[in-house]
Enzyme design. Structure first.
Site, short mmCIF file in Angstrom:
data_model
loop_
_atom_site.label_atom_id
_atom_site.label_comp_id
_atom_site.label_asym_id
_atom_site.label_seq_id
_atom_site.Cartn_x
_atom_site.Cartn_y
_atom_site.Cartn_z
N ALA A 65 0.86 -1.18 0.00
CA ALA A 65 0.00 0.00 0.00
C ALA A 65 0.90 1.23 0.00
O ALA A 65 2.07 1.16 0.39
CB ALA A 65 -0.89 0.00 1.24
N GLY A 108 0.87 -5.13 1.07
CA GLY A 108 -0.38 -5.26 0.31
C GLY A 108 -0.17 -5.90 -1.06
O GLY A 108 -1.08 -6.53 -1.59
N GLU A 111 -0.23 -9.50 -0.34
CA GLU A 111 -1.62 -9.85 0.01
C GLU A 111 -2.50 -9.90 -1.24
O GLU A 111 -3.37 -10.76 -1.36
CB GLU A 111 -2.17 -8.82 1.01
N GLU A 131 5.38 -5.19 7.12
CA GLU A 131 4.66 -4.12 7.84
C GLU A 131 5.22 -3.89 9.24
O GLU A 131 5.08 -2.79 9.79
CB GLU A 131 3.16 -4.46 7.94
#
Ligand code: DAK
Length: 257
Positions: A65, A108, A111, A131
């Protein structure tokens, strides 16, 4: 449709969505994710498309992200952020989705790849959930899908200690379907998608739904769900066509009905 952060094109029966923010290593900004999901949903609704490939660049599938966009966000702003909805939209896609991953697939990005149905990786692919380095944890399925894919012991290392998986390790632990040279990773993913797209369309959707039910249901319920989908397919013209084609030694001509 023209996009700012992605490229979308069709090859045969395959819809290809390519992230296109090279300077930010395809960081998944809301703008990019919104466009990507719109393109994916457009392909999902198009009867001429049988499968979808999501990819990035050779250097980065996606580095996660967009950290710069969320660095100063409050909890209330994050709660109201539609970011996670994109993952739910991907989950609702009925056609098979293949991630073609090269380079970084982090946070992300990892993911997102794991939320696809299959992963074709280039030899340079690197999977990770870093993260923890930012003082947070994965929030789009990383702790859940990674653990289901590689098991608790390794998932703990990946999420708690930023252990990265090489492409070869990702294949060894069952996260990816195949690893191929970087020059051909997208071609190979599209080839796989093309093969799948030639198959009976309704049965494909049911097969995907049945396999994904493994993650939602206990075994007895999953078996009952699979059986209902199996029986349902006897209401399709494709089942009659497929079995008639076998009996009469000819190639089936699927109608998707
Ligand atoms: N966001 C924004 N920009 C990024 C970025 C990212 N995730 N990753 C890289 N970039 C930018 C860099 O800032 C740099 O930009 P400039 O400085 O040139 O302007 C450019 O891309 C090139 O990066 P580097 O110079 O760092 O390149 P290197 O080859 O040296 O390193 C790297 C590549 C991928 C190892 C490194 O860039 C890196 O560590 N990137 C961050 C990886 C990361 O921590 N990913 C996790 C992000 S957090 C949510 C659910 C989930 C999430 C969010 C919300 N909700 C429920 C609402 C997900 C969170 C995440 O994914």
């Amino acid at each position: 449709m023209s996009y700012e952060f992605i490229l979308a094109r069709v090859e045969g029966k395959v819809g290809i969505v390519q992230f296109n923010r090279p300077k930010a290593l395809n960081a998944l900004s809301p703008g990019l994710m919104g466009e990507a999901m719109t393109a994916v949903e457009t392909f999902d609704a198009d009867p001429a498309i049988g499968a979808i490939v999501i990819t990035g660049s050779e250097r980065a599938f996606a580095a996660g992200a967009d950290i710069k966009e969320m660095a100063q966000a409050s909890v209330v702003e994050m709660l109201g952020n539609p970011f996670i909805d994109y993952w739910d939209r991907l989950r609702r896609v009925r056609k098979p989705v293949i991630a073609a991953v090269s380079g970084f697939a982090l946070g992300g990005g990892c993911e997102l790849a794991m939320a696809c149905d299959m992963i074709v990786a280039s030899e340079s692919a690197q999977f990770g959930q870093p993260e923890i380095n930012l003082g947070v944890i994965p929030g789009a399925g990383g702790t859940q899908r990674m653990t289901r894919a590689v098991g608790k012991a390794l998932a703990m290392e990946i999420v708690l200690n930023d252990r990265r998986l090489s492409a070869a390790e990702a294949q060894q632990f069952g996260l990816v379907n195949r690893v191929v040279p970087v020059e051909v990773y997208l071609e190979e993913a599209v080839k796989l998608a093309q093969q799948i797209a030639e198959r009976a369309p309704v049965a494909l959707q049911m097969a995907k739904e049945a396999i994904n039910a493994v993650y939602e249901m206990p075994l007895q319920s999953g078996l009952a769900h699979e059986r209902r989908l199996f029986y349902m397919l006897f209401a399709t013209a494709d089942q009659k066509e497929g079995m008639d084609a076998f009996v009469n030694k000819r190639k089936a001509d699927w109608q998707g009905k």
